[in-house]
Design an enzyme around this catalytic site. Structure first.
Site, mmCIF file in Angstrom:
data_model
loop_
_atom_site.group_PDB
_atom_site.id
_atom_site.type_symbol
_atom_site.label_atom_id
_atom_site.label_comp_id
_atom_site.label_asym_id
_atom_site.label_seq_id
_atom_site.Cartn_x
_atom_site.Cartn_y
_atom_site.Cartn_z
ATOM 1 N N ASP A 149 7.182 36.417 26.171
ATOM 2 C CA ASP A 149 7.298 37.767 25.591
ATOM 3 C C ASP A 149 8.271 38.641 26.362
ATOM 4 O OD1 ASP A 149 5.546 37.683 27.787
ATOM 5 O OD2 ASP A 149 4.627 39.578 27.205
ATOM 6 N N GLU A 150 8.689 39.704 25.698
ATOM 7 C CA GLU A 150 9.388 40.832 26.310
ATOM 8 C C GLU A 150 10.587 40.457 27.180
ATOM 9 O OE1 GLU A 150 5.967 44.235 26.318
ATOM 10 O OE2 GLU A 150 5.997 42.973 28.106
ATOM 11 N N ILE A 151 11.494 39.677 26.576
ATOM 12 C CA ILE A 151 12.742 39.320 27.262
ATOM 13 C C ILE A 151 13.760 40.447 27.077
ATOM 14 C CG2 ILE A 151 14.708 37.706 27.199
ATOM 15 C CD1 ILE A 151 12.050 36.553 28.287
#
Lengths: 506, 506
Positions: free
Chosen positions: A285-287
């Site tokens: 997640d959340e790159i």
């Protein structure tokens, strides 16, 4: 009493036991309520000497039967302890103690189980999860064991252990010892050893609960940089951390260095081996691409590999992570971004965890993925506590407001899905992120709100209503408090005792 | 070190003690910070054997000197216990332990006090209050004593005990025994006897804290109706309780019955006698006239007394309450409604407590009243937990959102006032209403946010900023946790250790 809802033996047993122990108006003190059940018309008295008998129907293998009996015996022993020790008087459930002299005594409880169903598996049956984030702030093994015990009373059957994150790496690795030596908050006292994890795993199993670890990669990995800085891009960029990470401190595994791939190939099998469960949550997640765009190694890679981009690098590193998980004989789980934001090559065997939006649920199942839903709009238990970033006077939490039990109870994870789509929603999850939680306040944040999630998932979201649920939830909450759980009060005690605390217009 | 801020001896002593015990960078570990202080340049080592000497300057009476010495000795003993037992290691304050062999040892601490200042009095000096509501949910005496102890570490000097309300009446009265027999949640276990109250009062006094009780009248009195229904109008009107009370259950003292006035005249002196403090909070908030308009006795009274109205009846009953408080040798406190909403004949000796709006503060002081400010917009610690009325899925708390420590810290109670007006603001208060709080979660709601209130009030609101305060507040919070207080974490431990968790744009 008969129960038609499928459930694992450990919880089933507790359900039977709770049911009989207090001679009570059955529905008023049962949580979560089964989808279907029936009862007789007599009130029975239960003594600790009651016989409890297990019958295994259609045993599929001797091994499974042995496991089933072990779980049964553990649950039976726990129940008998409660039966002897617990002095619970419900503040609001009126008891119907028979007054005539010849009380009927319950002599025997017979429990029948189908052997293959003795241990629930994700992807086979429903799952009702809790997560706990042990990286933002540390929790002791005792805290975790207590949480798992409480989960079992609520019939939750998966403990999602978000065990590492950007802030700390408490897990001790033999292959990479500097991970915890430099990445744990305290390398001696604030760690989890392989043995600690085995204790948690076994304790959970005897309570019908599976432990799924999450080692989030390639983002949320700043904590690796303490011991292995060469593996991490954009280490703790300040003050504009927001350009590099969803929250400070920033850092992502460097996808342009071969050392990173060696790290993945060595670390994941080791970490996977600490846990007995089939599933392994690999994050994803959340790159933030800016983190990589400014990295010298990435720049060099992109200029010497035509057609490459930070997106192809992301695909490359996720491929490596996924293949390694599969090689370690585990089935991967990923966050929604991997298939909903990026279009990564995730196996259809994987489970995709959705954390935001019913639209995303539809999107993910339409791509053919099984999903677990843990909505930030409804089921994030940390919301509503204000911004934890230090200097923001009017800051709110990004997922404001606080999720009341009523709000939690109103969520339907399969809302807007066709029946076929809904089949791919195999479970749901209550989540507690620990930026503003630690052993001093996490029980209050978890309970009894997680119990509301448990009932939505176990009983099914259809037909639930808060008016019917409130007296039962009060009863459950006082039962939890009676067992030493610091569960939040929902109302003044007057309302528990007398009702009459509803909004007039609704 | 010298301190110029006036403060009571018990807190002063703890301040000195905290200051020296850890050889530390002084400002980083001091909470609340005094307005002015100075220190030497040497680091001193403090052993439990240090001599602590009290000098009373200008003693005004022998009695006061004896009291002062008693408070001093109690504080000294508590400190010495901490000095011996406490092993506190700050996670973020870096210690400057001298390495050279000849450490300087602190031999003597001299404390000088002016005798007349040994016990702070409302109206004479500043006051920094906390409230606790023990009616919505019950707290044990041990819970209350622990809270008072924590208050003393934070230099808060008034414990505002909102001891009864509509939901329960836990105080045992000899004159009206049915108050607690029928009005307490449990007439045997969930009560406060005179002796319990004396214990709290004495315990607080030795910590430099005064206990001001509140017996809220004529509203918020449903709990009286259990034992004395004839005294109460509109008892628990349902389902439209909202027309009769600010929250369920409804009920107000009946101002048209002579029995009510006899009750007031007998009960107030008895209750006042339980507490040693000069002040007695008589309530006076949230009156709903509809409750009285529909009462048969009130109707009869209004029709037979020309010129009368529910407003004149309110004035009549408040007069009776006020006169009785004064006759009992106490100074009354009232909520803002008595002078800001209604125009009641409140003595200028009284203190008016403002719970909403800087405008109201201005209004009240312009009428010549001294005031204590406990703003619902900033200092209500119960806000942001959603609606506690049962069936409201999207309900929020009326004073949303949750008050973060940063928000709390930004409040200036004298904002918008002239210097002369500001002189009438004699104190401030952090408030915790207990609809959704009880012994299971109140410590987390109180601490460390009340500490932020304490610093605003003790250090003065001018010049405070959250960036400077954060590391000190972290240190205080870990110190509280070290002493067994379940104080909430403010941030991930990573932020405590490293900083770097601020919003980039502010």
């Amino acid at each position: 009493m008969k129960m038609l809802k499928r459930q694992n033996i450990a919880s089933l047993l507790l359900l039977y036991f709770c049911t009989f122990v207090n001679f009570f108006n059955f529905t008023n003190a049962l949580w979560p309520i089964p989808q279907q059940w029936s009862n007789g018309s007599s009130t029975l008295v239960l003594y600790p000497s009651v016989e409890i008998k297990l019958t295994i129907i259609s045993p599929t293998s001797e091994d499974l039967s042995i496991k089933t009996k072990k779980i049964f015996n553990s649950a039976k022993n726990r129940f008998q302890q409660y039966l002897i020790q617990e002095k619970y008087v419900s503040p609001n459930v009126k008891f119907n103690i028979p007054t005539h002299p010849s009380k009927k005594i319950l002599q025997l409880i017979e429990i029948e189980v189908y052997d293959g169903n003795s241990e629930l598996e994700l992807g086979v049956n429903e799952s009702y999860c809790l997560l706990l984030d042990t990286s933002r702030n540390y929790y002791s093994i005792d805290d975790i064991l207590k949480t798992i015990e409480i989960m079992s009373w609520n019939k939750m059957n998966v403990f999602h252990w978000h065990i590492v994150d950007a802030t700390s790496w408490p897990v001790v690795s033999k292959k990479f010892p500097k991970l915890s030596e430099k990445g744990a908050y305290d390398p001696k006292t604030m760690i989890y050893t392989k043995q600690d994890i085995r204790i948690v795993d076994e304790y959970a199993k005897l309570r019908g609960i599976r432990v799924v670890p999450e080692f989030d990669m390639p983002g949320h990995t700043h904590s690796i940089s303490g011991g292995y800085p060469e593996l991490i891009s954009c280490i703790n960029e300040q003050p504009r951390w927001d350009l590099y990470a969803a929250e400070p401190p920033s850092g992502q595994l460097n996808p342009a260095r071969k050392e990173t791939y060696e790290f993945i190939k060595t670390l994941i099998p080791e970490m996977a081996s600490y846990f007995s469960d089939k599933y392994y949550h690999a994050g994803g997640d959340e790159i933030k691409t800016k983190c990589w765009e400014e990295d010298e190694y990435v720049k060099k890679y992109l200029s010497s590999n035509s057609g490459s981009s930070t997106e192809t690098l992301l695909a490359k590193i996720i491929d490596e992570i996924q293949n390694t998980v599969i090689s370690a004989h585990k089935i991967p789980m990923f966050w929604q971004e991997t298939v909903a934001t990026h279009d990564l090559n995730i196996t259809k065997d994987a489970i995709i965890q959705v954390w935001y939006g019913n639209d995303t649920v539809k999107n993910v199942v339409n791509k053919g993925y099984k999903t677990i839903v843990g909505s930030a709009e409804y089921w994030y238990l940390d919301c509503g506590h204000g911004g934890w970033v230090g200097n923001n006077i009017n800051g709110n939490s990004w997922c404001d407001p606080y999720k009341t039990w009523q709000k939690i109870y109103s969520f339907n994870p399969i809302n807007g899905l066709t029946d076929d789509e809904a089949k791919l929603v195999i479970g749901g999850e209550a989540l507690l992120w620990s930026e503003q939680a630690d052993p001093n306040n996490f029980e209050q944040l978890l309970w009894p709100r997680s119990s509301a999630v448990a009932e939505v998932l176990w009983s099914g979201p259809q037909g639930l209503n808060v008016n019917e649920a409130l007296p039962r939830l009060h009863d459950l909450r006082f039962r939890l408090v009676g067992r030493g759980v610091k569960a939040e009060p929902l109302q003044p005690l007057w309302c528990v005792l007398h009702g009459g605390c509803d909004m007039p217009n609704s």
